[in-house]
Each structure stands twice: as structure tokens, then as C-alpha cells.
Design an enzyme around this catalytic site. Structure first.
Site, PDB file in Angstrom:
ATOM      1  N   LYS A   1      44.557  10.183  31.427  1.00  0.00           N
ATOM      2  CA  LYS A   1      44.460  11.618  31.123  1.00  0.00           C
ATOM      3  C   LYS A   1      43.028  12.018  30.756  1.00  0.00           C
ATOM      4  CE  LYS A   1      45.702  13.168  26.834  1.00  0.00           C
ATOM      5  NZ  LYS A   1      44.645  13.949  26.174  1.00  0.00           N
ATOM      6  N   ASN A   2      42.423  11.236  29.855  1.00  0.00           N
ATOM      7  CA  ASN A   2      41.136  11.666  29.308  1.00  0.00           C
ATOM      8  C   ASN A   2      39.973  11.435  30.262  1.00  0.00           C
ATOM      9  OD1 ASN A   2      42.458  12.629  27.153  1.00  0.00           O
ATOM     10  ND2 ASN A   2      41.950  10.936  25.766  1.00  0.00           N
TER      11      ASN A   2
ATOM     12  N   ARG B   1      42.650  21.718  23.977  1.00  0.00           N
ATOM     13  CA  ARG B   1      41.319  21.706  23.406  1.00  0.00           C
ATOM     14  C   ARG B   1      40.271  21.101  24.342  1.00  0.00           C
ATOM     15  NH1 ARG B   1      37.928  19.400  20.343  1.00  0.00           N
ATOM     16  NH2 ARG B   1      37.163  20.566  18.561  1.00  0.00           N
TER      17      ARG B   1
ATOM     18  N   ASP C   1      43.345  21.643  14.996  1.00  0.00           N
ATOM     19  CA  ASP C   1      44.670  21.278  15.473  1.00  0.00           C
ATOM     20  C   ASP C   1      45.284  20.308  14.492  1.00  0.00           C
ATOM     21  OD1 ASP C   1      43.469  18.894  15.903  1.00  0.00           O
ATOM     22  OD2 ASP C   1      43.279  19.172  18.053  1.00  0.00           O
TER      23      ASP C   1
ATOM     24  N   ASP D   1      43.497   6.761  19.156  1.00  0.00           N
ATOM     25  CA  ASP D   1      44.737   7.084  19.868  1.00  0.00           C
ATOM     26  C   ASP D   1      45.778   5.960  19.812  1.00  0.00           C
ATOM     27  OD1 ASP D   1      43.981   9.664  20.761  1.00  0.00           O
ATOM     28  OD2 ASP D   1      42.624   8.710  22.166  1.00  0.00           O
TER      29      ASP D   1
END
Ligand code: EPU
Length: 432
Positions: free
Chosen positions: A33-34, A104, A128, A320
Site C-alpha cells: 500500500k505505502n 492523509r 488522526d 505498523d
């Protein structure tokens, strides 16, 4: 696309978990994803059609697609996990609040837009669930390259007469600031060096893509990145690296439930520190060769505690992974101390684990975790992507039934989360 990817978890609010013992089987990790989100942002910098393979079918990717579309690009899935992004000559260099608020990571369009359009207007991301997450380092780096910023009406507006390469020293190896500076630097005149750069594998992946587009970058993946500016980039084709956080999620699942699984696509060389910690807890993890690398994993019936785990920028243990590690340690044998060094507020999910019977005490940025033989199923709420996954994983060793609300967070970062877990024999289903 795998038929189940969209159907399984998108729009899903609640997951029910009923433990069914040890896990067995094979699961394949999707693209990171990142990395994918940033590669999509970089596509803004080249007129024509970019082709990205191994893009995860997750809602954050849909959000970035919507953002690119709102700027005037065309984004469409080809088959499976291949995404085509077409950038026309004229675009609107703006990221509206509705989209930045949803994700974000949208802030990463700032550098590319400023570099290629000489202006950018991006909504300011708010705080957040991990507490405040400022963008001061992003702005400072882009200012050093020749950008000027004003903040008004909830937006930051950047302009430049043309970026010029310079030496950028980041006060902290921020992933997002490194990415914004690197992407802007590739079109800046002359030489840019980024010192104290983030070293995450995703940064090296983005640099590989930018190089395929014609950029001249060396040192990405180390703490000094050197860029010789070029005047133009061409669209390119690129395959996204596998998602190391997803791989860690399947490791945590089998670590908690016990069993034997294969994680296809996982790159052991991107996960050295966390694999060392899991081995210390009693797991056996063997990297496999072959056309698609992966991990063969054995987990005993119960893990043991580790003295301490501290999150750090890469190559340290990623923040994470932490909710997953805390979930594992809360059922391991013994007492562990987990320290968060990156995000001040990233302990909120602990209240939910405590509702499931975990014995965890937090003090400042430390958590003392006393392992219990089993947790106790309860209704809980996912506060964010990784914590949501960690609550599901923790429930694999809880007496009775756990219901995780807010499961739409999980779909932001995991493709076919429920399908993959059930394929390993976990008792997880969608309530609504
Ligand atoms: N920070 C600042 N000022 C800045 C930038 C960052 O003070 O200008 C602080 C942050 O508040 C935080 C620390 O620096 O305390 C680290 O932030 P960093 O910039 O490295 O993180 P990020 O780029 O915002 C990415 C990932 C996160 C991951 C972190 C750390 C993406 C889209 N997000 O965030 O992943 O936790 O790096 O590795 O790449 C996730 O995938 O769920 C996720 C949150």
C-alpha cells in the site's frame, strides 16, 4: 481482480471471529500500500500512460484514484492488479479536502505537483487516531528546493519559479517528507541531496520507478539520496514490491493461533528485524527461493515473551507492526515491554485489547504486556488499519466470539482480508 477482493471487506462494518485452532495453508501478499499510493502520485509527473502492476485492491488505492481523477487524470484497472494511469497535458494541481480527509497520504502529491506544474494547492491533513501528524518537514524540504507556501482556508498553496537542487537535511527520517523531497528533486535543476532520509524499502521502490521514468537517483534505501535533476519524465511500467506489513499480519495470525503456513510473495530481506523478534518469540521462519520468494512459517502452540520491542525508523521494527506484536505478546508466555518511538498516540487500540482480557499497562510511550494463556471474546472497535487487523488477529486466541466494528478501516489497507484469513482456516466472517 480476485472476485472476492472488493466484495469481502469493502463497506463492511463488522467482522465476527470464532477461533478454530491452528492455521494451515498458503496465502499470497498483495503489493505494498505505502509504495503503490506514492507511485500513483508520481505518475502525475509524466504525460502519457503509466502502468503499475501488483497494485493492491484496497480502498486507499481507490481514494488515490479518485484524487488523481479529480485532478483530470484517467485511472482504470486493466486485468487483475494492473492499474493504468493516464495524465493529459492539462491538469488541476489541487487535492481537495474531501479526499485528503479520507486519506492523509494524499499529501504526497504536493512535491510532484509543485515540480511539474510549479504550483500546488493541497488541503491540510488533520490529526488522526495516532495523534497530531504535522507536515512541517515536507514543507521545509520543498521550500529549500525553491517552493513558497502560504496556508489559508485549510489549504496549503505552493508556488515556485522553478525548483533548484540543494542539500536537504531532514531533522527526522520522515517517510512522507523523504518521498515528497525525492519526487520534487527529480525535476529540480542541478543536484539535490537528501540527508537523514528515510530508508524504507518503499522509498527504494519509488526511486526505482522514478529511474524508469528517466530520473537520475542514487542512494535511495540509504540515509543519503542524491538526485541529478532532469527536465522531463516519461511514463513507465513498474511492479509494486510486496506489502511487508501484510506479510507480518499473516505471521502474527499464525503466531497467535499456532500452525504452519506459507506466505507467498513476502520478502524476508525487507523484514529482518521483525523476523528476528518473531524468532525470539519461538516462531520458525524460513525464506523460500524460486520464482516467487516467500516464507515458510511454523508457530508453536504458544509463543514466549521478549524483553523489549521498540519501534524505530527502518531498518528498525516498524511502528505498523506494533499493534500486531502487542496482540501476539498479550497471549505469549511472560512479560514484555513495547516502546513506541514514532507516533505519540499510537496505543489507543490497547484499550480494546484490554476489553478482550489482555493485561497491558501503558506508561508514556511504553506498554508492559503480561501474556495470558487466552483472551476473552468481546465486542471491540478498530481505530485504524493496523490496529483493526491486530484486533482480529488477537481474537484468534480468545474464548468465544469477538466482533470487531469499524472493519472498513481494515479494507483501507488489506486486499481480501477475510478471504485470506479463512483460506488459512481461521473462523472469520462478515456480519454486516
Ligand atoms: N512528522 C513530523 N513532521 C513532518 C512529518 C512527520 O513531525 O513533516 C512526524 C510524524 O508526526 C510522526 C513521525 O514524524 O511522528 C513519522 O512520520 P513519517 O512522516 O515517517 O510517516 P508518514 O509518512 O506520515 C508513513 C506510512 C505509515 C507509517 C509511517 C512510519 C504511508 C502512507 N504511511 O507515514 O503507515 O506508519 O510512515 O513508518 O506511507 C499505515 O500504513 O497504516 C501507516 C500509517
Amino acid at each position: 481482480m480476485p472476485a472476492s477482493a472488493a466484495e469481502h471487506t469493502w463497506g463492511v462494518q463488522r467482522l465476527r471471529i470464532r477461533p478454530q485452532g491452528a492455521l494451515r495453508g498458503r496465502v499470497r501478499v498483495a503489493g505494498a500500500k505505502n509504495s503503490a499510493l506514492k507511485l500513483m502520485a508520481a505518475a502525475v509527473m509524466a504525460r502519457g500512460t503509466t502502468v503499475l502492476h501488483n497494485v493492491p485492491r484496497i480502498t486507499d488505492v481507490e481514494c488515490m484514484s479518485d484524487l488523481l481523477r479529480s485532478m483530470g487524470l484517467e485511472v482504470a484497472w486493466a486485468d487483475g492488479s494492473t492499474l493504468h494511469i493516464h495524465r493529459p497535458d492539462l491538469i488541476v494541481p489541487e487535492a481537495p479536502y474531501e479526499l485528503v480527509e479520507r486519506m492523509r497520504a494524499s499529501i504526497v502529491v504536493l512535491g510532484p505537483l509543485l515540480a511539474v506544474e510549479n504550483r500546488a494547492r493541497v488541503a491540510l491533513p488533520g490529526g488522526d487516531d495516532f495523534g497530531p501528524r504535522p507536515i512541517d518537514m515536507h514543507l521545509r524540504a520543498l521550500e529549500e528546493l525553491g517552493g513558497t507556501f502560504v496556508a489559508a482556508h485549510g489549504y496549503v498553496e505552493g508556488t515556485t519559479d522553478g525548483l533548484v537542487g540543494t542539500r536537504i537535511l531532514l531533522e527526522f527520517p520522515s517517510v512522507g517528507a523523504t518521498e515528497n523531497a525525492m519526487m520534487a528533486g527529480v525535476l529540480a535543476k542541478g543536484t539535490t541531496t537528501i540527508e537523514n532520509a528515510a530508508r524504507e524499502p518503499e522509498i527504494a521502490d519509488i526511486a526505482a520507478f522514478l529511474s524508469a521514468m528517466g530520473a537520475n537517483i542514487s542512494g535511495a534505501g540509504t540515509s543519503t539520496i542524491t538526485i541529478e535533476g532532469v527536465s522531463e519524465l516519461e511514463p513507465a511500467e513498474h511492479t509494486v514490491i510486496p506489502d511487508r506489513i501484510e506479510a507480518a499480519t499473516w505471521l502474527a495470525s499464525v503466531g497467535i493461533a499456532g500452525g504452519d503456513i506459507e506466505i507467498a510473495g513476502a520478502r524476508a530481506d525487507h523484514m529482518d528485524m521483525v523476523l528476528a523478534k518473531l524468532t525470539e518469540m519461538g516462531m520458525e521462519i524460513v525464506p523460500t527461493d524460486g520464482p516467487e520468494p516467500g516464507l515458510i512459517v511454523h508457530a508453536p502452540d504458544r509463543l514466549h515473551a521478549v524483553d523489549s520491542v521498540a519501534t524505530l525508523p527502518y531498518p528498525g521494527v516498524a511502528t505498523d507492526y506494533k499493534p500486531l506484536l502487542v496482540a501476539m505478546l498479550s497471549t505469549a508466555d511472560g512479560v514484555s515491554i513495547v516502546t513506541e518511538n514514532l507516533f505519540a498516540g499510537r496505543f489507543r487500540y490497547i484499550d480494546e485489547l484490554v476489553r478482550m482480557g489482555a493485561d497491558i499497562r501503558t506508561e508514556g510511550h511504553h506498554a508492559v504486556v503480561r501474556g495470558r494463556e487466552r483472551l476473552s471474546g468481546a465486542p471491540v472497535r478498530a481505530p485504524d488499519i493496523r490496529a483493526g487487523a491486530a484486533l482480529v488477529v488477537a481474537a484468534l486466541r480468545a474464548e468465544g466470539e469477538t466482533v470487531v466494528a469499524g472493519a472498513d478501516h481494515i479494507a483501507r489497507g488489506y486486499e481480501d482480508f477475510v478471504g485470506k484469513l479463512t483460506s488459512l482456516g481461521a473462523g472469520v466472517d462478515i456480519l454486516d
